[in-house]
Design an enzyme around this catalytic site. Sequence first.
Site, PDB file in Angstrom:
ATOM      1  CB  CYS A 117       4.256  -0.818   2.960  1.00  0.00           C
ATOM      2  SG  CYS A 117       5.358   0.412   2.322  1.00  0.00           S
TER       3      CYS A 117
ATOM      4  CB  CYS B 147       3.149   1.934   0.732  1.00  0.00           C
ATOM      5  SG  CYS B 147       4.776   0.753   0.413  1.00  0.00           S
ATOM      6  CG  ASP B 148      -0.316   1.724   1.878  1.00  0.00           C
ATOM      7  OD1 ASP B 148      -0.428   2.120   0.626  1.00  0.00           O
ATOM      8  OD2 ASP B 148      -0.118   0.267   2.063  1.00  0.00           O
TER       9      ASP B 148
END
Length: 315
Positions: free
Chosen positions: A140, A143-144
């Site tokens: 992701c 997200c990261d």
Amino acid sequence: MTDEGSPRRVRVAVVGSGPAGLTAALYLSRAQLAPVVISGVPSGGQLMLTSDVENYPGFPEGIQGPELIERFRAQAKRFGTEFVDANVTSVDLTRRPFRLELGAAPPLLADALVLATGADARWLDLPSEQRLRGHGVSACATCDGFFFKGVPIACVGGGDSALEEAMFLTRFASQVILIHRRAELRASRIMQARARANPKIAWRLDTEVLEVLGGEKVTGLKLRHVPTGKVSEIAVGGLFVAIGHEPATKAFKGAIALDPKGYIVTESITRTSVEGVFAAGDVYDHRYRQAVSAAGLGCMAALDAERYLAEHPAE
Ligand code: NAP
């Protein structure tokens, strides 16, 4: 109390215990509908495999994925949600109450259902990839990506997701190396043109990832050029795997309308092809796939289920 093995009847059941399912349960329990959540084993969804979550509103310092799920769960429980640690193995949605088979646990009969079983990211299935998940290996970028400021990273896949993630990652990384197993990309022409025009993306086509290198965290990749068989190593601080997702809908196949990729088909946001059955989260939303959007969809599915139940009193 029910006899062991005999079905138990409830007003509403939620299948799945990620942000979508648990938010649906919170709303349904506050509406005094005493929902039962079939948690799934393992429970909690993709956040259970995520370390720092920095984009869930309300947590300015960030929060660990499993802790966020624990808080969702505690909040739903506080208002009377009950949890059953089982997987739904099959469903009968041809008549009401709907019937859920739960393997060894007694079947459940419910007047309304919220399906929130999510989708799983596909992985390369390399032992080194699994070992370093959460330590430089991610599925992701949203997200990261933020954790990879100024370092070179790799992104694997040749579809729209991979190119979208690669372009997004160029905001943070010093360079994004796009690795795809074939010479031709699967992505749409427009996405290809955009990615090709991005000077921070380097291309390794016709190339497979053999191994993710690194002890505590990712330090590089071992690659194989498919036509020549030549093996090489590159130094990267992270690997983003973007090779598609698999919706968790096996148990609903044949009982409800699914699209060709297996995602639940909905209309008016949460309504499925079966009246009284609602869907929430990544099990049908393959576009946004965020914890916060899944939670929002869980809220919507619960409100729709609540309205449906008000119009269909228990017999
Ligand atoms: P996808 O289109 O199915 O592409 C998956 C890619 O991963 C393919 O290039 C495939 O390679 C590769 N792959 C699969 N398994 C692999 C493995 N084991 N090892 C190495 N590579 C592997 O999936 P997606 O990119 O997630 O897209 C899903 C859908 O969402 C598509 O319809 C897409 O158009 C849509 N989408 C649209 C947008 C947008 O328009 N902005 C953004 C994201 C997604 P092969 O090509 O060799 O099979």
